[in-house]
Design a protein around this motif. Sequence first.
Motif, PDB file in Angstrom:
ATOM      1  N   SER A 175     -57.772  79.132   9.067  1.00 64.97           N
ATOM      2  CA  SER A 175     -58.869  80.095   8.906  1.00 64.97           C
ATOM      3  C   SER A 175     -58.316  81.489   8.658  1.00 64.97           C
ATOM      4  CB  SER A 175     -59.771  80.095  10.140  1.00 64.97           C
ATOM      5  OG  SER A 175     -60.441  78.855  10.242  1.00 64.97           O
ATOM      6  N   LYS A 176     -57.290  81.858   9.399  1.00 66.00           N
ATOM      7  CA  LYS A 176     -56.646  83.167   9.224  1.00 66.00           C
ATOM      8  C   LYS A 176     -56.053  83.279   7.823  1.00 66.00           C
ATOM      9  CE  LYS A 176     -52.584  83.645  10.867  1.00 66.00           C
ATOM     10  NZ  LYS A 176     -51.466  83.626  11.782  1.00 66.00           N
ATOM     11  N   ILE A 177     -55.322  82.255   7.398  1.00 64.34           N
ATOM     12  CA  ILE A 177     -54.666  82.268   6.089  1.00 64.34           C
ATOM     13  C   ILE A 177     -55.691  82.269   4.963  1.00 64.34           C
ATOM     14  CG2 ILE A 177     -53.230  80.871   4.540  1.00 64.34           C
ATOM     15  CD1 ILE A 177     -51.668  80.065   7.151  1.00 64.34           C
ATOM     16  N   GLU A 178     -56.724  81.447   5.091  1.00 65.68           N
ATOM     17  CA  GLU A 178     -57.753  81.376   4.046  1.00 65.68           C
ATOM     18  C   GLU A 178     -58.496  82.703   3.888  1.00 65.68           C
ATOM     19  OE1 GLU A 178     -58.728  76.602   4.423  1.00 65.68           O
ATOM     20  OE2 GLU A 178     -59.796  78.032   5.698  1.00 65.68           O
ATOM     21  N   THR A 179     -58.598  83.457   4.955  1.00 65.24           N
ATOM     22  CA  THR A 179     -59.254  84.765   4.888  1.00 65.24           C
ATOM     23  C   THR A 179     -58.288  85.829   4.395  1.00 65.24           C
ATOM     24  OG1 THR A 179     -60.729  84.155   6.701  1.00 65.24           O
ATOM     25  CG2 THR A 179     -60.479  86.506   6.255  1.00 65.24           C
ATOM     26  N   ARG A 180     -57.142  85.922   5.047  1.00 64.60           N
ATOM     27  CA  ARG A 180     -56.160  86.961   4.731  1.00 64.60           C
ATOM     28  C   ARG A 180     -55.596  86.837   3.321  1.00 64.60           C
ATOM     29  NH1 ARG A 180     -51.086  85.990   8.003  1.00 64.60           N
ATOM     30  NH2 ARG A 180     -50.786  84.525   6.303  1.00 64.60           N
ATOM     31  N   ASP A 181     -55.344  85.613   2.878  1.00 59.88           N
ATOM     32  CA  ASP A 181     -54.637  85.399   1.612  1.00 59.88           C
ATOM     33  C   ASP A 181     -55.522  84.895   0.482  1.00 59.88           C
ATOM     34  OD1 ASP A 181     -52.357  86.192   2.946  1.00 59.88           O
ATOM     35  OD2 ASP A 181     -51.696  84.149   3.353  1.00 59.88           O
TER      36      ASP A 181
END
Length: 119
Positions: free
Chosen positions: A97-103
């Motif tokens: 979730s963090k990666i899909e949002t941040r990147d």
Amino acid sequence: MTNEKIYNTKEMQTRVNDYISQFEEGYFQPLSMMARFTEEIGELAREVNHVYGEKPKKTSEQQNTIEDELGDILFVAISFANSLDLDVAKAFDKSMSKIETRDKNRWTRIEKVEDESNE
């Protein structure tokens, strides 16, 4: 096709715990677990260098594969999670979730090709 079992993360954590629980020593302490994890990363790096780098394997060296080394890393990561009573699936979900949002706009997306039969 092989008869290899496909595991979900809960089954993986249970299998690792069942194995570790047979021994009086149990799980390593977090600092030792981190050292073990680092050691396995080094073994993966060595194998990748043999396959894709300029350093060929010596004839006397044991035949490992990148898959073998990734499996070892997965075992250590699951052992680490179990020792700290962490849910691997939950950790993975939080990370994705963090990666899909941040990147989400970090790299060039592949353009989807329209199906020509729909024109």
